[in-house]
Scaffold this motif. Structure first.
Motif, PDB file in Angstrom:
ATOM      1  N   VAL A 110      -2.554   1.676   8.443  1.00 40.08           N
ATOM      2  CA  VAL A 110      -2.180   0.308   8.115  1.00 40.08           C
ATOM      3  C   VAL A 110      -0.984   0.325   7.162  1.00 40.08           C
ATOM      4  O   VAL A 110      -1.035   0.927   6.091  1.00 40.08           O
ATOM      5  N   GLY A 160      -1.285  -5.591   5.884  1.00 42.91           N
ATOM      6  CA  GLY A 160      -2.411  -6.370   6.381  1.00 42.91           C
ATOM      7  C   GLY A 160      -3.729  -5.629   6.284  1.00 42.91           C
ATOM      8  O   GLY A 160      -3.886  -4.672   5.516  1.00 42.91           O
ATOM      9  N   ASN A 196      -6.806  -7.941  13.928  1.00 44.75           N
ATOM     10  CA  ASN A 196      -6.217  -8.283  12.643  1.00 44.75           C
ATOM     11  C   ASN A 196      -7.250  -9.109  11.880  1.00 44.75           C
ATOM     12  O   ASN A 196      -7.579 -10.219  12.273  1.00 44.75           O
ATOM     13  N   LEU A 247      -0.659  -8.078  10.998  1.00 44.62           N
ATOM     14  CA  LEU A 247      -1.083  -6.701  10.800  1.00 44.62           C
ATOM     15  C   LEU A 247       0.005  -5.786  11.360  1.00 44.62           C
ATOM     16  O   LEU A 247       0.451  -5.968  12.495  1.00 44.62           O
TER      17      LEU A 247
END
Length: 183
Positions: free
Chosen positions: A57, A60, A92, A98
């Motif tokens: 990631v 987000g 997301n 995201l």
């Protein structure tokens, strides 16, 4: 099948993928990319039979789940890996887009498959890809990918019949250069 990279695909559901490069390794090519997913969006439960898949990631919060397991979450800087053969989904789970760095190994037919699925979703205007295209992709590439949320009877009886009907009516000309499935 050779692809000119980077390549970007998106669907009308709020998912964008950038296939950035292929790393050639002795035990299989690794596809490196990025994904951008709108809040609440993400693919349904699916299985990569022959590939491992990972995400880190960058922005987000990602929600993810393995079949039969509780939901889990990863935040900025955290990574998740889905092992081949394990049904999984992700979405997301935040309120902003995201953004993840992603990899998949071995790459096999994934660029073609995902590009075709996104195109079929865009053609149908719905989350469900256009039926004949979905029947083609999920029947021809059943040794590689499975969409677990499609009922067993539809996936294993209806779609293979639709695939054959589509071949009879020449509905797959746009797939004439499709790569051979990996067995």
């Amino acid at each position: 099948m050779d692809y000119s990279l980077p390549q970007t695909i998106d669907n009308h559901l709020g998912e964008k993928l950038i296939f950035k490069r292929i790393l050639h390794e002795p035990d299989g090519d690794v596809l490196i990319g990025e994904n951008f997913v709108q809040p609440g969006s993400g693919p349904p439960m699916h299985t990569h039979w022959l590939q491992d898949e990972g995400f880190t990631v960058l922005k987000g919060r990602i929600g993810y789940q393995l079949a039969g397991k509780p939901k889990q979450y990863a935040n900025v800087g955290e990574s998740i890996v889905f092992k081949r053969g394990v049904p999984h989904r992700f979405w997301n789970d935040g309120s902003e887009v995201l953004h993840c760095e992603a990899w998949l190994k071995p790459a096999n037919t994934i660029i073609f498959f995902l590009s075709s699925i996104f195109a079929a979703q865009n053609k149908s205007g719905k989350a469900q890809p256009e039926f004949f295209d979905a029947s083609y992709l999920l029947t021809r590439y059943a040794s590689e990918y499975e969409m677990n949320e499609i009922p067993y009877f539809v996936r294993n009886v209806v779609m293979p019949i639709a695939y054959r009907i589509g071949r009879l009516f020449n509905k797959y000309e746009h797939f004439k250069d499709a790569p051979e499935p990996v067995k």
